[in-house]
Scaffold this motif. Structure first.
Motif, short mmCIF file in Angstrom:
data_model
loop_
_atom_site.label_atom_id
_atom_site.label_comp_id
_atom_site.label_asym_id
_atom_site.label_seq_id
_atom_site.Cartn_x
_atom_site.Cartn_y
_atom_site.Cartn_z
N VAL A 204 0.89 -1.18 0.05
CA VAL A 204 -0.07 0.04 -0.07
C VAL A 204 0.85 1.19 -0.11
CG1 VAL A 204 -1.50 1.49 1.40
CG2 VAL A 204 -2.23 -0.91 1.00
N GLY A 205 1.97 1.28 0.65
CA GLY A 205 2.69 2.39 0.70
C GLY A 205 2.38 3.12 1.99
N ASP A 206 2.79 4.49 2.01
CA ASP A 206 2.58 5.36 3.16
C ASP A 206 1.20 6.19 3.05
OD1 ASP A 206 5.19 4.82 4.07
OD2 ASP A 206 5.93 6.76 3.41
N VAL A 207 0.42 6.09 4.42
CA VAL A 207 -0.91 6.59 4.53
C VAL A 207 -0.78 7.63 5.53
CG1 VAL A 207 -2.11 4.43 3.23
CG2 VAL A 207 -1.66 4.64 5.87
N ASP A 208 -1.95 8.37 5.52
CA ASP A 208 -2.15 9.62 6.62
C ASP A 208 -2.77 8.96 7.75
OD1 ASP A 208 -0.81 11.93 5.21
OD2 ASP A 208 -2.14 11.37 3.74
N LEU A 209 -3.80 8.02 7.63
CA LEU A 209 -4.69 7.83 8.55
C LEU A 209 -5.13 6.27 8.34
CD1 LEU A 209 -7.76 9.74 9.89
CD2 LEU A 209 -8.02 7.24 9.50
N VAL A 210 -5.05 5.56 9.30
CA VAL A 210 -5.52 4.09 9.38
C VAL A 210 -6.89 3.86 10.19
CG1 VAL A 210 -5.03 1.66 10.10
CG2 VAL A 210 -3.33 3.07 9.02
N PHE A 211 -8.00 3.33 9.65
CA PHE A 211 -9.09 3.24 10.58
C PHE A 211 -9.24 1.70 10.72
CE2 PHE A 211 -13.07 5.76 11.50
CZ PHE A 211 -13.64 4.71 12.30
N ASP A 212 -8.90 1.34 11.81
CA ASP A 212 -8.79 0.15 12.18
C ASP A 212 -9.90 -0.62 13.05
OD1 ASP A 212 -7.55 -2.68 13.18
OD2 ASP A 212 -7.24 -1.86 14.96
N VAL A 213 -10.68 -1.45 12.27
CA VAL A 213 -11.67 -2.36 12.95
C VAL A 213 -11.31 -3.81 13.27
CG1 VAL A 213 -13.33 -0.96 12.06
CG2 VAL A 213 -12.87 -2.82 10.69
N ILE A 214 -10.04 -4.21 13.26
CA ILE A 214 -9.65 -5.72 13.20
C ILE A 214 -8.82 -5.89 14.43
CG2 ILE A 214 -8.34 -7.40 12.13
CD1 ILE A 214 -9.22 -6.04 9.31
N GLY A 215 -7.72 -5.11 14.67
CA GLY A 215 -6.70 -5.23 15.72
C GLY A 215 -5.59 -6.38 15.18
N GLY A 216 -4.96 -6.73 16.24
CA GLY A 216 -4.23 -7.82 16.00
C GLY A 216 -2.89 -7.66 15.03
N ASP A 217 -2.73 -8.49 14.49
CA ASP A 217 -1.28 -8.50 13.60
C ASP A 217 -1.42 -7.25 12.36
OD1 ASP A 217 1.17 -9.54 12.75
OD2 ASP A 217 0.12 -10.05 10.93
N ILE A 218 -2.87 -7.43 12.03
CA ILE A 218 -3.29 -6.41 11.16
C ILE A 218 -3.05 -4.87 11.44
CG2 ILE A 218 -5.02 -5.37 9.52
CD1 ILE A 218 -3.98 -7.94 8.37
N GLN A 219 -3.53 -4.51 12.73
CA GLN A 219 -3.10 -3.30 13.21
C GLN A 219 -1.54 -2.93 13.48
OE1 GLN A 219 -3.24 -1.92 17.78
NE2 GLN A 219 -5.19 -2.02 17.27
N LYS A 220 -0.85 -4.11 13.71
CA LYS A 220 0.61 -3.90 13.95
C LYS A 220 1.14 -3.70 12.57
CE LYS A 220 4.52 -6.15 15.84
NZ LYS A 220 5.28 -7.38 16.12
N ARG A 221 0.83 -4.33 11.53
CA ARG A 221 1.44 -4.04 10.25
C ARG A 221 0.96 -2.66 9.78
NH1 ARG A 221 -0.79 -9.15 7.39
NH2 ARG A 221 0.40 -8.41 5.45
#
Length: 305
Positions: A204-221
């Protein structure tokens, strides 16, 4: 009145039952709403507020559900801003009996007027998903035009509204989900889609905002994808993954009449639509919340035909 009740914390949605319960009375600053449609978030059954009151006293059997659309039928002492017969929608208090019932008592401040040509089913699908998306993007994420958003669960009830609001605000949206979710996410307006089962998230490359509804490893990455000054916003509890040069914010959605009005105005104008999956009746609600196959979109209970 008929209502869905829960009494066994360990049973989850399988422990839901249709039962008769007393009709609620309006306390000071309350209204009683005749519920026409109700939403439900399955994680409610893991929240302490579903089982105990604010003093940690058992309050079961309790009525779950906190999203509603309906008609005001009674006003409590001191209640202002709403009137009997008014169509409303909004978010009921976490620690009180909820909206999977024919009637519910709600603080008036937690409700907003529902325009006449917005269906009750649509109204009931808006409060949690809409307010979560709005508050995550604009209050906590401070999204600006031209920024990029990584929206996890882009085909879900929250993620689809995140996409629509972010696109309207001038952001570039990269949505994620399972391979089967690609077309729905594209239909809701993502600029790109990342299949978390087969694609490399890091591409994906760099982003300004991550909207996380999953958590865990996906959140960390995902935290590692934030550019300097970016923000990770999550709704799945305190973040354990924090960006090196940015912010990590977790929040619990709050009722806000002004924001509800902004959201429903966009529905009226056709700028926003909700992601409704299954619509069921109160009599069939237990089966609807215990599906035998995976469903996307929000399940809404139509309490009154």
């Amino acid at each position: 009145m008929k209502a869905i009740v829960v009494a066994d914390r360990a049973a989850g949605t399988a422990g839901m039952k249709l039962a008769e319960r007393p009709e609620p009375q309006a306390a000071t600053n309350d209204v009683v709403v005749q519920v026409h449609a109700s939403g439900f978030v399955p994680t409610e059954l893991t929240w302490p507020s579903t089982w105990t009151d604010r003093l940690d006293r058992d309050r079961t059997p309790s009525i779950p559900g906190h999203e509603l659309a309906g008609v005001v039928i009674a006003l409590g002492y001191g209640t202002t801003g709403l009137s009997v017969g008014q169509r409303v929608f909004g978010l009921a208090d976490w620690y009180r009996d909820g909206t999977l019932a024919e009637y519910v008592a709600v603080e008036a401040r937690n409700l907003a007027p529902l325009p006449g040509h917005v269906d009750f089913t649509v109204g009931a699908s808006l409060p949690i998903s809409g307010l979560t998306a709005w508050q995550g993007l604009f209050q906590h994420g401070r999204l600006q035009p031209g920024q990029s958003v990584l929206a996890h669960g882009a085909a879900g009830a929250v993620g689809s509204i995140v996409t629509l609001l972010a696109r309207e605000a001038g952001a570039y949206v990269i949505g994620t989900g399972r391979s089967a979710d690609r077309q729905k996410a594209l239909d809701f307006g993502v600029n790109e889609f990342v299949d978390l089962e087969n694609d490399a998230l890091e591409d994906v490359g760099d982003v300004d905002l991550v909207f996380d509804v999953i958590g865990g490893d996906i959140q960390k990455r995902s935290a590692g994808l934030l550019r300097a000054g970016g923000t990770l916003v999550t709704v799945v509890g305190p973040p354990y993954a924090r960006p090196d040069n940015g912010l990590a914010v977790d929040f619990v959605v709050e009722s806000d009449r002004a924001q509800l009005s902004e959201i429903v105005q966009r529905v009226r104008d056709g700028r926003l639509r909700t992601n409704i999956g299954n619509v069921s009746t109160l009599d069939d609600a237990v089966a609807a919340f215990n599906p035998t196959e995976r469903r996307t979109g929000k399940t809404i209970i139509r309490v009154r035909p």
